[in-house]
Design a protein around this motif. Structure first.
Motif, short mmCIF file in Angstrom:
data_model
loop_
_atom_site.label_atom_id
_atom_site.label_comp_id
_atom_site.label_asym_id
_atom_site.label_seq_id
_atom_site.Cartn_x
_atom_site.Cartn_y
_atom_site.Cartn_z
N ASP A 20 11.08 49.11 62.74
CA ASP A 20 10.33 49.25 63.64
C ASP A 20 11.48 49.34 64.74
O ASP A 20 10.90 49.84 65.97
N ASP A 21 12.39 48.93 65.00
CA ASP A 21 13.33 49.37 66.42
C ASP A 21 14.08 50.55 66.07
O ASP A 21 14.42 51.01 65.46
N THR A 22 13.97 51.41 66.98
CA THR A 22 13.94 53.18 66.39
C THR A 22 15.17 53.25 67.39
O THR A 22 15.66 54.07 66.94
N PHE A 23 15.73 52.31 68.10
CA PHE A 23 17.16 52.35 68.30
C PHE A 23 18.12 52.38 66.95
O PHE A 23 19.23 53.10 67.05
N VAL A 26 18.51 54.47 64.95
CA VAL A 26 19.75 55.88 66.08
C VAL A 26 21.24 55.37 65.20
O VAL A 26 21.99 55.91 64.66
N ARG A 30 23.55 57.16 63.31
CA ARG A 30 25.28 57.22 63.26
C ARG A 30 26.06 56.73 62.24
O ARG A 30 27.32 57.72 61.55
N PRO A 45 9.71 54.18 61.65
CA PRO A 45 8.61 52.88 62.56
C PRO A 45 8.20 51.76 62.11
O PRO A 45 8.30 50.84 62.25
N MET A 46 6.86 52.15 60.93
CA MET A 46 6.30 51.71 60.81
C MET A 46 5.59 51.95 58.53
O MET A 46 6.24 52.54 58.17
N PRO A 72 5.74 44.66 63.27
CA PRO A 72 4.16 44.72 63.58
C PRO A 72 2.97 45.09 62.65
O PRO A 72 3.58 46.48 62.37
N ARG A 73 2.40 44.67 62.53
CA ARG A 73 1.06 44.82 61.47
C ARG A 73 1.41 44.45 60.06
O ARG A 73 0.74 43.77 59.43
#
Lengths: 145, 389
Positions: A20-23, A26, A30, A45-46, A72-73
């Motif tokens: 869920d952490d889009t960072f 990233v 990389r 993310p989900m 989440p969810r």
């Protein structure tokens, strides 16, 4: 789907990442790009969206799944239950569950109940882990229990 | 009777244990004190009626007051007296022979008599049996005391563990804050150090790091607040919710205005609570109602209350027209760190509603969430009503 431009024969074809952490996406992208050991990255993310993607008939074969637990969810374990129920336990070649902390015995205990899980990786991911996974996939063997 | 028995002077209290019938009687034939044997006798005689609190010899024995006094004076000189029971009762003798002793005051004036039956109380149990009973009772009391000590110890341990956990959680979250702040500062330095600039790519990475850190400090901040609520058992006092809500609205005025939200407050009761905790509770609920708004609707929050029920509890509702919580997730939203959205969707620590639940539990109340008519959520809190004065 992101093409990471790896040319090496040793490279993993397709990696799926669910976190869920889009960072974190990233950072992973990389790391994988720099390693030259991942050709394509599918990042979600989900977990629900990943399930939907897996149901598509035209989807590519997934070599490695990196799965987060706390989301989440729908959390990682619920995702695995659903995915195994719908697509069988070989819906991808290797399933790696990422644990934020290795000291929570409840997570480890829960994970043990899933035969489909091949390995656990502690966050943060590092280059050596990618190298090891790529080598193992090439030799065709599943990781030692 | 029990009253009178308790007034037995210390020097005659030994009579209570005698396996005979023993009575202290005054000159008016009123019975002042009795032993266990007479108590049993009375219970047998007054089987379908209450045993009278005060009684005189003629109430039980076939004799007038005058005759009783006369006979006691004579019997005190050594003859003893025979008292027939008024009612023939199975298991009891028809009449009881008493030996009588006069009780004299310092002026050698007789002001009472001690009556002791000659024969052993037929209702009394053999001494051996009484002794065994006494020993059993003693052992029982010992076990009880032992059990109490064990419970007390467990309770002390639990309190200590709770206290330790609380201070541990507090220390951890507190000590975590400082490195987070330092790294955040260092990153901000990195972002604009030297000749001015990082290239765009590096600057973006630094930006993400700082955002992640600020997420972490929100989390730590909430954790800190939550640990302060654990095991804080404050005495409850009447709190006027209208005032609490007014204060909360003033506190979060900026949030309300920037979201263009409308807050409607009905008449609110005075409840048994704690002013600080109630403020945190309503601040969380109102902030949530604004945070989880629908982008296409102007947020509207309605706070209302019902009337106290028979058990003296009153329900307060906070209703919004936001995105709502689907049925399947409703029972999890109060759980620790439970979140339904990613940080890049709607930020938060997953502790807000956990804190709300903790607070209402501390206030001996309940909280639940349902779907509001027309979409959105409605939170219902039940708290003890306080007298409105």
């Amino acid at each position: 789907m992101t093409d990471l431009g790896a040319k090496s024969d040793a490279a993993i074809e397709t990696v799926m990442l669910i976190d869920d952490d889009t960072f974190f996406h990233v950072a992973c992208e990389r790391l994988m790009r720099r390693s030259g050991l991942v050709k394509k990255l599918l990042a979600f993310p989900m977990a629900e969206d990943a399930l939907e993607f897996l149901a598509r008939p035209d989807r590519p074969e997934i070599d490695v799944l990196f799965l987060d637990v706390n989301m989440p969810r729908m959390n990682g374990f619920t995702f695995l239950e659903e995915a195994v129920a719908r697509f069988g336990k070989d819906f991808c070649r290797m399933i790696i569950v990422m644990l934020t902390s290795s000291v929570d015995p409840r997570d480890v205990e829960r994970a043990r109940q899933f035969r489909a899980i091949d390995e656990f990786a502690n966050k943060p991911l590092v280059q050596a882990q990618i190298e090891e996974i790529a080598a193992r996939l090439k030799s065709g063997g599943r990781p030692a229990a | 009777m029990a009253e009178a028995a308790r007034q037995l002077p210390a020097e005659v209290s030994a009579f209570r244990a005698l396996p005979k019938h023993v009575m202290l009687v005054d000159r008016a034939a009123r019975v002042q004190a009795v032993n266990a044997g007479v108590e049993r006798l009375l219970q047998r005689l007054f089987v379908n009626r209450p045993v009278p609190a005060e009684w005189a010899l003629p109430d039980v024995f076939e004799i007038s007051r005058e005759k009783a006094l006369r006979e006691m004076i004579i019997a005190a000189s050594g003859d003893g007296m025979l008292l027939p029971l008024r009612a023939a009762t199975p298991g009891l003798p028809r009449r009881i022979r008493f030996r009588v002793g006069a009780i004299r005051d310092s002026g050698r004036e007789t002001n009472g008599f001690v009556l002791v039956s000659e024969s052993v109380d037929p209702l009394g149990k053999p001494f051996r049996e009484l002794n065994a009973e006494l020993e059993n009772a003693n052992a029982e009391a010992r076990r009880e005391r032992q059990h109490c000590r064990v419970l007390q110890k467990a309770n002390d341990d639990l309190n200590a563990a709770n206290e330790e956990l609380k201070s541990f959680a507090y220390a951890v979250s507190h000590d975590l804050k400082s490195p987070v702040q330092t790294v955040s500062m260092l990153l901000s330095e990195l972002d604009d150090c030297g000749s001015g600039a990082l290239d765009a790519e590096r600057s973006e990475l630094v930006g993400m790091s700082r955002e992640t850190l600020s997420r972490m400090s929100v989390l730590i901040e909430d954790l800190l607040r939550y640990t302060q609520l654990i095991g804080s058992e404050k005495p409850l006092a009447p709190c006027a919710l209208e005032r609490t809500v007014e204060e909360v609205i003033a506190d979060i005025r900026a949030e309300i205005t920037s979201a263009g939200a409308r807050v409607l407050t009905g008449a609110l009761p005075v409840v048994q609570g704690d002013a600080v905790m109630l403020r945190i509770l309503f601040q969380n609920l109102l902030s949530n109602a604004i945070k989880f708004r629908r982008p296409d609707r102007r947020p509207e929050i309605v706070i209302g209350a019902g009337l106290p029920d028979a058990e003296g509890s009153v329900s307060i509702t906070v209703a919004d027209n936001g995105i709502g919580i689907s049925q399947e997730h409703r029972r999890h939203v109060f759980d620790l760190f439970s979140r339904l959205h990613r940080h890049d969707e709607i930020p938060g620590s997953g502790l807000g509603l956990t804190m709300c639940r903790r607070i209402v539990q501390n206030l001996n109340g309940t909280i639940e969430v349902d779907e509001n008519a027309g979409g959105g959520s409605i939170f219902t809190i039940r708290l003890g009503a306080a007298d409105d004065d």
